[in-house]
Write a protein that holds these residues in place. Structure first.
Motif, PDB file in Angstrom:
ATOM      1  N   ASN A  78       0.845  -1.199   0.000  1.00 56.85           N
ATOM      2  CA  ASN A  78       0.000   0.000   0.000  1.00 56.85           C
ATOM      3  C   ASN A  78       0.878   1.245   0.000  1.00 56.85           C
ATOM      4  O   ASN A  78       2.038   1.208   0.426  1.00 56.85           O
ATOM      5  CB  ASN A  78      -0.911   0.025   1.228  1.00 56.85           C
ATOM      6  CG  ASN A  78      -1.927  -1.106   1.198  1.00 56.85           C
ATOM      7  OD1 ASN A  78      -2.414  -1.473   0.134  1.00 56.85           O
ATOM      8  ND2 ASN A  78      -2.233  -1.673   2.356  1.00 56.85           N
ATOM      9  N   ASN A  90       1.043   5.149   1.402  1.00 58.78           N
ATOM     10  CA  ASN A  90       0.485   6.126   2.338  1.00 58.78           C
ATOM     11  C   ASN A  90       0.980   7.515   1.957  1.00 58.78           C
ATOM     12  O   ASN A  90       2.167   7.698   1.665  1.00 58.78           O
ATOM     13  CB  ASN A  90       0.901   5.809   3.775  1.00 58.78           C
ATOM     14  CG  ASN A  90       0.349   4.475   4.233  1.00 58.78           C
ATOM     15  OD1 ASN A  90      -0.844   4.240   4.169  1.00 58.78           O
ATOM     16  ND2 ASN A  90       1.225   3.584   4.678  1.00 58.78           N
ATOM     17  N   LYS A 148      -5.125   9.545   7.795  1.00 55.86           N
ATOM     18  CA  LYS A 148      -4.711   8.211   7.314  1.00 55.86           C
ATOM     19  C   LYS A 148      -5.186   8.097   5.872  1.00 55.86           C
ATOM     20  O   LYS A 148      -6.331   7.722   5.624  1.00 55.86           O
ATOM     21  CB  LYS A 148      -5.309   7.122   8.204  1.00 55.86           C
ATOM     22  CG  LYS A 148      -4.730   7.133   9.612  1.00 55.86           C
ATOM     23  CD  LYS A 148      -5.276   6.007  10.458  1.00 55.86           C
ATOM     24  CE  LYS A 148      -4.640   6.028  11.847  1.00 55.86           C
ATOM     25  NZ  LYS A 148      -5.174   4.965  12.712  1.00 55.86           N
ATOM     26  N   GLN A 202      -4.621   6.352   2.422  1.00 57.17           N
ATOM     27  CA  GLN A 202      -3.978   5.142   1.887  1.00 57.17           C
ATOM     28  C   GLN A 202      -4.453   4.841   0.488  1.00 57.17           C
ATOM     29  O   GLN A 202      -5.647   4.926   0.184  1.00 57.17           O
ATOM     30  CB  GLN A 202      -4.285   3.953   2.807  1.00 57.17           C
ATOM     31  CG  GLN A 202      -3.561   2.673   2.460  1.00 57.17           C
ATOM     32  CD  GLN A 202      -3.954   1.540   3.376  1.00 57.17           C
ATOM     33  OE1 GLN A 202      -4.932   0.852   3.142  1.00 57.17           O
ATOM     34  NE2 GLN A 202      -3.182   1.350   4.455  1.00 57.17           N
TER      35      GLN A 202
END
Length: 418
Positions: free
Chosen positions: A372, A374, A413, A415
């Motif tokens: 992933n 970020n 957050k 992502q």
């Protein structure tokens, strides 16, 4: 209610403990350490941990766990809110709430904690009142206290504690009267491989710095207050007026305080201000992989993306990377396998990209899933929800104050799945 408080760093060391009732043994934290080992990240430690004789309720901020020990059943959110108030107060006192700052001012920390709780129940949690009870440390005051043996405890009770507005001290006077408000929004989002939004929400706060003479009465109105959902107010706000007119009416505390926090959860109202184009692939039987990432602004109303940082936890089979960036600098830690790309300010005319190859362990199967991505970023002078302050009025005093509003959006957050 709250029996004890333990402060634990990321290494698992208890560097400060405070007991309001009978002392609780440090061994109770073993249950917390077990939960910490099971969690993949520090933020994922369960906030409420039951033990045979206690409940452990914790928050994680500034790389420190604040763990409260409870013997009887209480509303967990009540304790969590108090722990956040402790962190905010320490940050207000020392400028930062780090382990070093707490250790350097350990006497003041104990004095503040003693005033914030009385026999385990919250007593004085308003920063203005606490600063009259326990004076914030300064270099001069520290030197004088060392020589004379005196403490930071105030000589008089706070004047505001006895009035109908306990959050504001009486007799406030300023040569320059100012009221500043910061609207800060954090966007949390999960973007899938194709660029579609799986989840998006906005957590917003309005922080105020009010330095006004006397006892002013302020009203703050918004252009589109219906956007605000799940609102939490400072005690100074008159809730009935908000319910009927959607106007904030309040007598402000003196100095810095958080006026309100809010939540925008309707996904159709959340504009995603950044897009990520990516091509990360690993081939079967090959010792190399491909890594390509390009970032650009989207729906930013002409504002600039600043402080952009991209991080990715690469698979364990990656030994090293050979990448080239068109902007900023990147680092790769071969031990933790974390790739970090510090871009800074994004120019829409020349989009930054990071491209190259990854070296993999020979003879190992390709990873089951792609890593992933970020993203961190900031956008000045923009509230991504569309919230705008309409006007700020003052009553009860005759002077004209200087007023200022500032907006900022940043990533929480955020992502992107590849």
């Amino acid at each position: 209610m709250i029996h004890s408080l333990f402060l634990i760093n990321t290494a698992g060391d208890i560097f400060l403990e405070k007991h309001w009732k009978s002392a609780v043994s440090r061994s109770v934290c073993d249950y917390f350490f077990e939960a910490q080992e099971r969690a993949s990240e520090a933020e994922n430690v369960a906030p409420v941990i039951p033990t045979p004789h206690h409940f452990l309720i914790s928050v994680y901020r500034h790389r420190i766990f604040f763990v409260a020990v409870i013997q009887s059943e209480v509303p967990p959110l009540f304790v969590i809110e108090f722990l956040h108030r402790v962190v905010d107060t320490l940050q207000d006192y020392f400028g930062s709430c780090s382990e070093v700052a707490i250790k350097d001012n350990v006497v003041v920390v104990y004095e503040v904690l003693e005033e914030m709780l009385d026999n385990g129940f919250p007593l004085a949690t308003e920063s203005n009142i606490l600063k009259e009870l326990i004076r914030p440390p300064t270099i001069l005051r520290t030197v004088v206290n060392t020589i004379t043996g005196s403490t930071n405890v105030g000589d008089h009770l706070p004047t505001g504690q006895l009035s109908v507005v306990p959050w504001r001290r009486t007799g406030v006077r300023y040569a320059n009267n100012e009221a500043y408000f910061d609207v800060v929004e954090e966007i949390d989002a999960i973007i899938d491989k194709s660029g579609s939004t799986i989840f998006a929400e906005i957590q917003g706060v309005i922080d105020a710095c009010v330095k006004l003479t006397g006892m002013p009465d302020l009203t703050l109105s918004f252009m589109n207050s219906r956007l605000l959902d799940d609102v939490s107010f400072h005690p100074c706000v008159r809730f009935k007026r908000w319910e009927s007119e959607r106007i904030l009416s309040f007598i402000p505390p003196d100095g810095n305080f958080r006026l309100l926090s809010y939540h925008v959860s309707s996904q159709n109202l959340v504009a995603i201000p950044i897009y990520v184009k990516h091509n990360i692939n690993f081939r079967d039987g090959s010792s190399t992989g491909r890594f390509e990432v390009t970032i650009g602004p989207k729906q930013t109303m002409g504002k600039v993306l600043e402080g952009t940082i991209v991080t990715s936890q690469l698979p364990k089979v990656v030994l090293n990377v050979n990448l080239t960036s068109t902007q900023g600098s990147f680092t790769f830690d071969p031990v933790t396998k974390v790739l970090s790309w510090d871009i800074g300010k994004i120019n829409p005319q020349k989009l930054p990209s990071l491209k190259g190859s990854m070296s993999l362990q020979a003879g190992t199967p390709k990873p089951d899933e792609n890593p992933n991505i970020n993203v961190q970023f900031k956008i000045q002078q923009l509230a991504i929800s569309g919230l705008k302050v309409n006007r700020l009025d003052m009553y009860g005093e005759k002077y004209k104050p200087f007023k200022g509003i500032k907006y900022m959006t940043k990533a929480g957050k955020f992502q992107v799945r590849t």
